[in-house]
Enzyme design. Structure first.
Site, PDB file in Angstrom:
ATOM      1  N   HIS A  27       0.896  -1.103  -0.143  1.00  0.00           N
ATOM      2  CA  HIS A  27       0.126   0.143  -0.123  1.00  0.00           C
ATOM      3  C   HIS A  27       0.854   1.166  -0.015  1.00  0.00           C
ATOM      4  O   HIS A  27       0.644   2.030  -0.913  1.00  0.00           O
ATOM      5  CB  HIS A  27      -0.799  -0.119   1.319  1.00  0.00           C
ATOM      6  N   GLU A  28       1.871   1.312   0.804  1.00  0.00           N
ATOM      7  CA  GLU A  28       2.709   2.593   1.094  1.00  0.00           C
ATOM      8  C   GLU A  28       3.873   2.463  -0.282  1.00  0.00           C
ATOM      9  O   GLU A  28       3.889   3.595  -0.594  1.00  0.00           O
ATOM     10  CB  GLU A  28       3.596   2.394   2.356  1.00  0.00           C
ATOM     11  N   HIS A  31       2.102   4.541  -2.838  1.00  0.00           N
ATOM     12  CA  HIS A  31       2.050   5.883  -2.510  1.00  0.00           C
ATOM     13  C   HIS A  31       3.505   6.494  -2.958  1.00  0.00           C
ATOM     14  O   HIS A  31       3.636   7.452  -3.616  1.00  0.00           O
ATOM     15  CB  HIS A  31       1.865   6.357  -1.148  1.00  0.00           C
TER      16      HIS A  31
END
Length: 477
Positions: A27-28, A31
């Site tokens: 998920h990170e 980003h």
């Protein structure tokens, strides 16, 4: 518990812990990669919160793992725009580091109050880590589409991971697809009078003293496919009850298919009190809200549509959509669901099997599935290892769908809140262009900090309640 059961339980918990960790890490990454691609300076990439257990700096970014594995973050320079760049772009263009805009005729009024001071402190802390050379690389300077791409990168990564997991399940295990028609799913072996609520005795094995159900007496078996009932062809599961109910104490001719051959059986339904169905096939309710009942024919079978295992990847989009739809339904009714969890945790209300769980509950479910303590087969034995592995991977896929949906909520500090801020900035600037007004500048995200802290407190409180409920009254599969 046997040693093997304990080991399998721990392996199931470990699978979920590692799976959640990998999901958060990816998920990170979702980003981090677009932020770096667009030139944003990223000083930290961390999985977890709290004290740092391990870290290593590569280039300008510190990569690390923290002690509390309940999330993660990417620290980007310039998440909050300077105050002078949140008004008019014409004024902001005259600003350089350490200078005041020449167009200012009077000093900027100082804000007062606790919230205002907190906002200024947060903005100053954000500016303190940004050197003059970093300002062109600040997150707030990105265009609206780039901001949205960066903030949606995390949830989309979870959606992609869920799609890969569910796709692997379809490819290697297949998915059950309902077929036209109706099949005998279960057969009640005997009929007993019901005295009050069902008890353990009611579910005990049938004996010679019990009366066989009409279905058992006629020889119907699970897996039989209904062809016709009373001369009427059966094309759908709902037609089974419709054809049986009007014929209490009247012999009916059943044609079923078993092992590729058609058999004709005679079944005589017995009168039984059953829920009343309307013309639309739904339950009829009394004025007080209770379900109306009627006397109708009963034979003692449960019916279901026949299923086929489909391994084509064309089934993946519908699977992903189904899980996403169910998860969204939970998220949209989250306040009510949390209230129900509280009632169950501190009262006598049961837990909703489709309700939210904490990581503690998910770990327990994974352990029970892995060890065979949950979801046993029809004969009462544990499911095969292959089925348990599929269920664990399905659980991981569902968790990633939950991360995807939950992070789209348009509230800070969630990703959807940053997307909402970027969209609002675009709307304001678009309106200014259309009306030929000065550029309003960047949206001052720092002003939303009081709401952000409020949402954070609510999320933490929900997590504590769910963990407590999963300990004192866990969801049972």
């Amino acid at each position: 518990m046997e040693v093997e059961t304990i080991v399998m339980y721990l392996l199931g918990v470990l699978f979920v812990v590692v799976g959640i960790g990998v999901s958060i890490a990816l998920h990170e990454i979702g980003h981090l990669l677009p932020a770096k691609k667009f030139g944003v300076k990223c000083t930290q990439y961390m999985v977890g919160f709290g004290p740092t257990l391990w870290s290593r700096t590569k280039g300008e970014t510190e990569y690390g793992i923290k002690a509390i594995p309940l999330g993660g973050y990417v620290r980007m320079v310039g998440m909050f725009p300077p105050a002078e760049e949140t008004s008019s772009r014409s004024r902001a263009s005259a600003v350089t580091v350490g200078e005041s805009p020449e167009t200012d005729e009077s000093p900027r009024p100082q804000r007062s109050g606790r919230w205002a001071a907190m906002i200024e402190d947060a903005r100053n802390a954000s500016l303190a880590e940004m050197t003059p050379e970093d300002r062109p690389r600040a997150f707030y300077r990105l265009s609206t589409p780039k901001k949205i791409i960066v903030m949606l990168g995390g949830p989309v990564m979870n959606l992609l991971l869920a799609t890969l997991v569910l796709g692997g399940i379809v490819l290697f295990n297949g998915v059950a697809v309902a077929q036209p028609g109706a099949q005998v799913a279960s057969v009640v072996q005997c009929v007993r009078p019901v005295e009050g609520p069902a008890s353990t005795a009611d579910r005990s094995p049938c004996t010679a003293a019990d009366t066989p159900s009409p279905a058992a007496a006629a020889g119907l078996r699970p897996g039989d496919t209904f062809v016709s009932i009373g001369g009427q062809p059966v094309t759908d599961t709902s037609e089974v009850a419709t054809l049986i109910r009007p014929h209490a104490d009247q012999p009916l001719e059943f044609v079923v298919e078993r092992d590729g051959q058609q058999l004709t059986l005679t079944v005589t339904p017995i009168p039984n009190t059953v829920p009343q169905l309307g013309a639309d096939g739904q339950f009829v309710h009394e004025a007080d809200g209770s379900i109306a009942t009627t006397t109708a024919g009963y034979i003692g079978v449960g019916s279901a549509p026949p299923v086929a295992m489909d391994r084509s990847l064309s089934q993946v989009p519908s699977m992903v959509w189904m899980v996403t739809e169910r998860t969204a339904a939970i998220v949209f009714t989250l306040p009510q669901r949390i209230y129900e969890v509280g009632q169950a945790a501190f009262g006598s209300a049961p837990r909703d099997a489709e309700g939210p769980m904490s990581v503690v509950g998910v770990g327990r479910v994974a352990g029970e599935v892995s060890s065979g303590m949950a979801l046993q087969g029809p004969d009462g034995t544990a499911l095969p290892i292959s089925d348990r592995v599929v269920m664990l991977w399905s659980l991981l896929g569902s968790l990633n769908i939950a991360l995807f949906v939950f992070n789209l909520i348009p509230l800070l500090p969630l990703d959807g809140g940053h997307v909402a801020g970027a969209l609002w900035e675009s709307i304001k600037r678009g309106f200014a262009r259309v009306t030929k007004r000065p550029d309003p500048g960047y949206v001052d995200v720092a002003k939303a900090l009081p709401l952000t802290y409020g949402v954070a407190i609510v999320l933490i409180s929900m997590s504590v309640l769910l963990i407590y409920a999963d300990i004192v009254k866990p969801i049972r599969l």
